[in-house]
Motif scaffolding. Structure first.
Motif, short mmCIF file in Angstrom:
data_model
loop_
_atom_site.label_atom_id
_atom_site.label_comp_id
_atom_site.label_asym_id
_atom_site.label_seq_id
_atom_site.Cartn_x
_atom_site.Cartn_y
_atom_site.Cartn_z
N MET A 125 1.46 -20.21 -1.00
CA MET A 125 1.61 -19.84 -2.40
C MET A 125 0.72 -18.65 -2.72
N ILE A 126 1.26 -17.71 -3.46
CA ILE A 126 0.47 -16.63 -4.06
C ILE A 126 0.52 -16.90 -5.56
N ASP A 127 -0.63 -17.34 -6.11
CA ASP A 127 -0.65 -17.85 -7.48
C ASP A 127 0.40 -18.97 -7.58
N GLY A 128 1.41 -18.83 -8.42
CA GLY A 128 2.40 -19.90 -8.55
C GLY A 128 3.68 -19.66 -7.78
N MET A 137 -1.15 -7.30 2.74
CA MET A 137 -1.70 -6.16 1.99
C MET A 137 -2.03 -5.06 2.99
N GLY A 138 -1.76 -3.81 2.57
CA GLY A 138 -2.03 -2.69 3.46
C GLY A 138 -0.78 -1.85 3.63
N ILE A 139 -0.49 -1.50 4.87
CA ILE A 139 0.64 -0.62 5.13
C ILE A 139 1.98 -1.32 4.91
N SER A 140 2.04 -2.65 5.14
CA SER A 140 3.31 -3.37 5.02
C SER A 140 3.92 -3.27 3.63
N PRO A 141 3.15 -3.52 2.54
CA PRO A 141 3.74 -3.34 1.21
C PRO A 141 4.13 -1.89 0.94
N GLN A 142 3.37 -0.95 1.48
CA GLN A 142 3.70 0.46 1.30
C GLN A 142 5.05 0.77 1.93
N LYS A 253 -7.47 -24.52 1.68
CA LYS A 253 -6.35 -24.92 0.84
C LYS A 253 -6.16 -23.97 -0.35
N ASN A 254 -7.23 -23.26 -0.74
CA ASN A 254 -7.16 -22.38 -1.90
C ASN A 254 -8.24 -21.30 -1.76
N LEU A 255 -7.83 -20.05 -1.59
CA LEU A 255 -8.76 -18.94 -1.38
C LEU A 255 -8.46 -17.83 -2.39
N ARG A 256 -9.51 -17.34 -3.06
CA ARG A 256 -9.32 -16.20 -3.94
C ARG A 256 -9.39 -14.92 -3.09
N VAL A 257 -8.43 -14.05 -3.30
CA VAL A 257 -8.32 -12.82 -2.52
C VAL A 257 -8.25 -11.63 -3.46
N ASP A 258 -9.14 -10.66 -3.26
CA ASP A 258 -9.15 -9.45 -4.07
C ASP A 258 -9.37 -8.25 -3.17
N THR A 259 -9.10 -7.06 -3.69
CA THR A 259 -9.29 -5.83 -2.91
C THR A 259 -9.85 -4.73 -3.82
N ILE A 260 -10.50 -3.78 -3.19
CA ILE A 260 -10.91 -2.53 -3.85
C ILE A 260 -10.34 -1.39 -3.01
N PRO A 261 -9.41 -0.60 -3.59
CA PRO A 261 -8.82 -0.72 -4.91
C PRO A 261 -7.82 -1.87 -4.99
N ARG A 262 -7.35 -2.20 -6.19
CA ARG A 262 -6.32 -3.21 -6.35
C ARG A 262 -5.05 -2.75 -5.63
N LEU A 263 -4.40 -3.70 -4.94
CA LEU A 263 -3.28 -3.33 -4.08
C LEU A 263 -2.07 -4.24 -4.30
N PRO A 264 -0.87 -3.73 -4.00
CA PRO A 264 0.33 -4.58 -4.02
C PRO A 264 0.33 -5.54 -2.83
N ILE A 265 1.04 -6.64 -2.99
CA ILE A 265 1.17 -7.65 -1.93
C ILE A 265 2.65 -7.85 -1.66
N SER A 266 3.05 -7.69 -0.41
CA SER A 266 4.42 -8.01 -0.03
C SER A 266 4.47 -9.45 0.43
N GLU A 270 8.96 -8.49 0.54
CA GLU A 270 9.26 -8.05 -0.81
C GLU A 270 7.96 -7.95 -1.61
N VAL A 271 7.73 -6.81 -2.27
CA VAL A 271 6.51 -6.63 -3.06
C VAL A 271 6.66 -7.40 -4.36
N LEU A 272 5.85 -8.48 -4.50
CA LEU A 272 6.00 -9.40 -5.61
C LEU A 272 4.70 -9.71 -6.35
N ALA A 273 3.57 -9.17 -5.90
CA ALA A 273 2.30 -9.49 -6.54
C ALA A 273 1.31 -8.36 -6.30
N HIS A 274 0.19 -8.42 -7.03
CA HIS A 274 -0.90 -7.47 -6.87
C HIS A 274 -2.22 -8.23 -6.92
N THR A 275 -3.21 -7.74 -6.19
CA THR A 275 -4.52 -8.38 -6.19
C THR A 275 -5.17 -8.22 -7.58
#
Length: 304
Positions: A125-128, A137-142, A253-266, A270-275
């Protein structure tokens, strides 16, 4: 084989192989010992309502035909229903099918529907938002945001590799933050994979991830320069143990994930979320038809 009395088939006819193989799949499914109500969906925007309509008829088995993005986009609708998921891999990478050990040819996949065994598995799950296999995150969403649809459909994984080379020249390493507060870990990375299974892009990348582990795995490829990512991809593609030299993994079971800079997540392509996001596991939440003895047997890495 389990006691299946009815099935529904929903195929994404815009997937790489969907239109071409729909009629062939229907013909082969006539040989199954239960009726299959088949639907080919030309417009991906209509997939949700087609699956909802199929579920309303309460089939024992719901077969989804398409790529990883199709399965991840529709699996949310199955949660809470007493139905078994069947997988007809018609995409480019077919990572979810490979994780389950399902053959990526039509005949082999249909044989699993006939002779396999229902297995209870986790969903990431990514959020809900539930997903079947892997977020990145990285080149794949790009690549996912920019790759022309026609290139993907005609050239498949070869097309992805060519487009990846173009996008790679524009890509920069970034900072990953896992956790919160004083206990958060920061590291410079070139790619991050949030995995419910070992395959990413059709290649075995995250060995420690499994669909029945009850944990989500966040794997990062460490480095300040892009050649680290090329090295990791090459080692993974050829199955070398060196693919782990530049990676670090977090699991729970539950990990908070963030990036600098904020990035899209595939999410499965399919790109469906952002950090920032919460990466979670929904343990044993659905059943899927898998080859005996079960989903922990990896499929060989071959071109889709």
């Amino acid at each position: 084989m389990t006691d299946i009395k009815s099935a529904a088939l929903v195929i994404n006819a815009k997937s790489r192989k969907g239109q071409k193989l729909f009629k062939r799949a229907c013909k082969r499914m006539d040989e199954l010992p239960f009726p299959v109500d088949a639907h080919a969906v030309e417009n991906p925007a209509h997939l949700d309502r087609t699956v909802r309509a199929a579920l309303a008829k309460k089939p024992d088995l719901l077969i989804l035909g398409g790529g990883d993005g199709t399965i991840s986009g529709l699996v949310d609708l199955m949660v809470g229903h007493d139905v078994i998921l069947g997988v007809l891999p018609l995409g480019t990478a077919n990572s979810f099918a490979r994780t389950l050990g399902i053959p990526i040819d039509i005949d082999g996949a249909i044989a699993v529907l006939r002779d396999g065994k229902p297995m209870r598995i986790d969903l990431g799950m990514i959020d809900g938002d539930y997903f079947a296999n892997c977020a990145a995150m990285g080149i794949s969403p790009q690549i996912a945001e920019t790759v022309p649809h026609g290139l993907k459909k005609v050239l498949g994984r070869i097309g992805y590799l060519g487009w990846a080379a173009v996008q790679f020249a524009k890509f920069k390493p970034f900072t990953l933050i896992v956790g919160e507060g004083d206990g958060a870990e920061r590291l410079r990375v070139v790619e991050v994979r949030i995995s419910n299974g070992p395959y990413h892009g059709g290649t075995q990348m995250v060995d420690e991830a499994a669909v029945d582990s009850g944990e989500i795995v966040v794997q990062a490829v460490r480095g300040h320069v892009k050649r680290r990512l090329v090295k990791n991809w090459a080692a993974s593609f050829f199955g070398h143990d060196a693919r782990h030299e530049d990676t670090v993994s977090f699991r729970g079971k539950n990990l908070r994930v963030d990036t600098i800079p904020r990035l899209p997540i595939s999410i499965d392509g399919e790109v469906l979320a952002h950090t920032p996001v919460q990466a979670k596991i929904a343990a044993g939440i659905i059943r899927v038809m898998a080859p005996i003895p079960g989903p922990v047997q990896p499929a060989p890495t071959q071109p889709a």
